[in-house]
Design an enzyme around this catalytic site. Structure first.
Site, PDB file in Angstrom:
ATOM      1  N   ASP A 125     -13.073  15.359  20.794  1.00 50.78           N
ATOM      2  CA  ASP A 125     -12.408  14.573  21.772  1.00 50.78           C
ATOM      3  C   ASP A 125     -12.929  13.468  22.295  1.00 50.78           C
ATOM      4  O   ASP A 125     -12.577  12.344  22.182  1.00 50.78           O
ATOM      5  CB  ASP A 125     -12.199  15.623  23.004  1.00 50.78           C
ATOM      6  CG  ASP A 125     -10.841  16.599  22.635  1.00 50.78           C
ATOM      7  OD1 ASP A 125      -9.779  15.918  21.919  1.00 50.78           O
ATOM      8  OD2 ASP A 125     -10.772  17.828  23.075  1.00 50.78           O
ATOM      9  N   GLU A 144     -10.364  20.102  19.709  1.00 51.19           N
ATOM     10  CA  GLU A 144     -11.713  19.604  19.699  1.00 51.19           C
ATOM     11  C   GLU A 144     -12.464  20.444  18.726  1.00 51.19           C
ATOM     12  O   GLU A 144     -12.874  19.927  17.688  1.00 51.19           O
ATOM     13  CB  GLU A 144     -12.338  19.968  21.007  1.00 51.19           C
ATOM     14  CG  GLU A 144     -13.892  20.215  20.888  1.00 51.19           C
ATOM     15  CD  GLU A 144     -14.508  18.662  20.788  1.00 51.19           C
ATOM     16  OE1 GLU A 144     -15.458  18.666  19.949  1.00 51.19           O
ATOM     17  OE2 GLU A 144     -14.126  17.768  21.240  1.00 51.19           O
ATOM     18  N   GLN A 176      -8.164  15.341  27.008  1.00 55.62           N
ATOM     19  CA  GLN A 176      -9.512  14.814  27.133  1.00 55.62           C
ATOM     20  C   GLN A 176     -10.007  13.670  26.203  1.00 55.62           C
ATOM     21  O   GLN A 176     -10.574  12.730  26.549  1.00 55.62           O
ATOM     22  CB  GLN A 176     -10.599  15.875  26.726  1.00 55.62           C
ATOM     23  CG  GLN A 176     -12.246  15.483  26.734  1.00 55.62           C
ATOM     24  CD  GLN A 176     -13.103  16.620  26.109  1.00 55.62           C
ATOM     25  OE1 GLN A 176     -14.116  16.228  26.065  1.00 55.62           O
ATOM     26  NE2 GLN A 176     -12.758  17.667  26.041  1.00 55.62           N
ATOM     27  N   GLY A 217     -33.175  13.602  10.839  1.00 57.01           N
ATOM     28  CA  GLY A 217     -33.715  12.211  10.171  1.00 57.01           C
ATOM     29  C   GLY A 217     -34.722  12.237   9.273  1.00 57.01           C
ATOM     30  O   GLY A 217     -35.351  11.445   8.882  1.00 57.01           O
ATOM     31  N   GLY A 218     -35.125  13.548   8.626  1.00 60.51           N
ATOM     32  CA  GLY A 218     -36.124  13.618   7.754  1.00 60.51           C
ATOM     33  C   GLY A 218     -37.624  14.019   7.942  1.00 60.51           C
ATOM     34  O   GLY A 218     -38.535  14.367   7.345  1.00 60.51           O
TER      35      GLY A 218
END
Length: 424
Positions: free
Chosen positions: A167, A138, A16, A246-247
C-alpha cells in the site's frame, strides 16, 4: 514557498495506498481536495477506532494537510460540481476498483475533454495481464510481488512483513510518477495517465531477490546460511531468515535482557573491511589470520559458528551498548527498535519524523511526519479534515460559486449535511 505550492490535486483515493501518495503531495504544498461520500467518507474513518465518535488513527495518519468535500457523484448537481473540479485541478488521483471511474462516466477521454492538461494517476493491484481486474490488498500485493516467498525461515511458512510495502510503497511510487508528469507538463502543456500497480511496486522493492534468482542459475547463493549448513538449493530463491540481502553476511543476535524483552536484539553485519575490528571486539584476535576465518570465502561455511561466537559477546551487553561499541569502530549494526521506543525517540521528534498532532475531536496523537526533507520547502503537518469540513469553502473559493448556487447544490442533496467544527 513550498515545493508544490499552486498545484491542485483532486483526491479520489481511500484506505491506504492512494492517501499515502496524496498526503505526500499535500506535505509538499499541494492543495489536496479529498472527495468523499456524504455521510460516509473514506471507509477508514470508522475502522480500528480507539476513541468514540472520532475519526480513527488509520484515517488521521494518512490524510494530513488535506481539505474534504462531500459529494454524491451520482447526483446530477454532484456530477456537475465534479466536472468543475476537474477543470480547476491539475491532477486526479484514484485507487478505485478497476473500471470504476469509467462507470462513473469519467473515462480518460471525457476527462481530457474537460481538462486537456489533467494528469490522471491511478493505483491498481496488477498491471495489464490475466489478473488486471482483480482487487488487491496489502498482503495480496506482498504475496504476488515476491516478498512473501522470500521472507521467513527456510522450511517454514512464507511471511508478510509488517512494513506496508504494498500500500504505502505503491503510494510512494505513484507520487514520484505524478511529480514527474507535472514536470513534463511544463514542457508539453499536456496531461497524461500515470499508473502504479501494487504487484509492480512490491517487485521493485524485491529487486535483490530477482537478482538472486538469476545468480542461482549459475550456482548456490553462498552468502545464504543454508549454503554453510550444506542444504541444497532448489530452483527458486529460498527464504533466508535474517540473512542480509546485500551480500554481506548478517544475522539478528540476542542482547542482554532478551529473556524478558522481545526486542532485546541487534542486527549485526560481518562486513569484510571491518573483520579485524570485529575479531578484536569479540575477543578472537587469532581469527584475523587463521586460514578458516581470515577471508570472506573461507568464513561462509562457518557463519553459524561465527555468529554464535559474536552472540556470546552481544548477550553480555544491552543493544544500545553494543550499538555504541560497534559504531565507534564502523562495524555496521542496528538495534531492533520497538514502536514504543520509536514513539519516544526525541531525535525523531526533533527532525519532524515523528510529530504530535492536535485533532478537534480525538485530541493529541502521534503520527509519522514527512520522511523526505527539502532544505527550501518546509513541511508543516496539519490535522486531517473532518468529513466534508471544507465543502462550502471549496465551492466558494475554488469553483467561484456564489451563495445562491451553493444553496441550490445543498438543496439538491449532492453534498449532504454541512459539517460544524465548533469542537475546535
Amino acid at each position: 514557498m513550498k515545493a508544490l505550492e499552486g498545484v491542485r490535486i483532486l483526491d479520489f483515493t481511500h484506505v491506504q495506498s492512494g492517501p499515502t501518495c496524496t498526503q505526500l503531495l499535500a506535505w509538499f504544498g499541494a492543495d489536496v481536495i479529498k472527495v468523499e461520500r456524504p455521510g460516509v467518507g473514506d471507509i477508514t474513518r470508522g475502522q480500528l477506532c480507539d476513541v468514540p465518535n472520532a475519526d480513527s488513527l488509520y484515517f488521521t495518519m494518512l490524510n494530513h494537510n488535506k481539505r474534504s468535500i462531500t459529494l454524491d457523484t451520482k447526483n446530477k448537481s454532484g456530477k456537475e460540481v465534479l466536472e468543475e473540479l476537474i477543470r480547476k485541478c491539475d491532477v486526479m488521483v484514484e485507487n478505485f476498483a478497476p473500471g470504476a471511474l469509467d462507470r462513473m462516466g469519467f473515462t480518460w477521454e471525457r476527462i481530457q475533454e474537460l481538462n486537456p492538461a489533467m494528469i490522471v494517476a491511478s493505483i491498481k493491484g496488477f498491471g495489464p495481464g490475466p489478473y488486471q481486474d482483480c482487487k488487491v490488498y496489502e498482503n495480496v500485493a506482498q504475496c504476488t510481488g515476491g516478498a512473501a516467498s522470500t521472507t521467513g525461515f527456510l522450511g517454514e511458512l512464507p511471511l508478510v512483513t509488517g512494513a506496508q510495502i504494498g500500500d504505502s510503497g505503491t503510494g510512494l511510487h505513484l507520487c514520484l510518477g505524478i511529480v514527474t508528469a507535472l514536470f513534463q507538463r511544463t514542457k508539453t502543456g499536456r496531461g497524461q495517465k500515470v499508473s502504479a500497480a501494487m504487484q509492480d511496486g512490491v517487485l521493485n522493492l524485491c529487486r535483490v531477490k530477482l537478482r538472486d534468482q538469476q545468480r542461482l542459475e549459475h550456482g548456490p547463493l553462498k552468502e545464504y546460511s543454508q549454503f554453510g549448513e550444506g542444504i541444497p538449493f532448489g530452483d527458486a530463491v529460498p527464504r533466508a531468515g535474517n540473512d542480509s540481502g546485500g551480500g554481506q553476511p548478517g544475522r539478528i543476535l540476542k542482547c542482554k535482557g532478551w529473556e524478558t524483552d522481545p526486542n532485546a536484539y541487534i542486527y549485526f553485519i560481518t562486513q569484510a573491511p571491518v573483520w579485524e575490528a570485529i575479531c578484536d571486539v569479540i575477543g578472537e584476535p587469532e581469527w584475523k589470520t587463521h586460514p578458516d576465518y581470515a577471508k570472506p570465502a573461507t568464513r561462509l561455511p562457518r557463519l553459524t559458528e561465527i555468529f554464535g561466537r559474536i552472540e556470546q559477546w552481544t548477550m553480555t551487553k544491552t543493544k544500545f551498548e553494543v550499538m555504541d561499541i560497534l559504531n565507534a569502530k564502523d562495524i555496521p549494526c542496528g538495534p531492533i527498535l520497538s514502536m514504543k521506543e520509536l514513539a519516544e525517540d526525541q531525535s525523531l521528534r526533533a527532525t519532524g519524523t515523528i510529530v504530535e498532532v492536535d485533532h478537534p475531536v480525538r485530541g493529541k496523537y502521534l503520527s509519522v511526519g514527512n520522511p523526505i526533507k527539502l532544505s527550501d520547502s518546509p513541511t508543516e503537518v496539519m490535522r486531517s479534515p473532518l468529513l466534508g469540513e471544507h465543502t462550502q469553502e471549496i465551492l466558494r473559493d475554488v469553483l467561484g460559486f456564489d451563495d445562491r448556487r451553493i444553496d441550490e447544490i445543498g438543496a439538491s442533496g449532492a453534498i449532504g449535511e454541512v459539517v460544524s467544527i465548533a469542537a475546535e
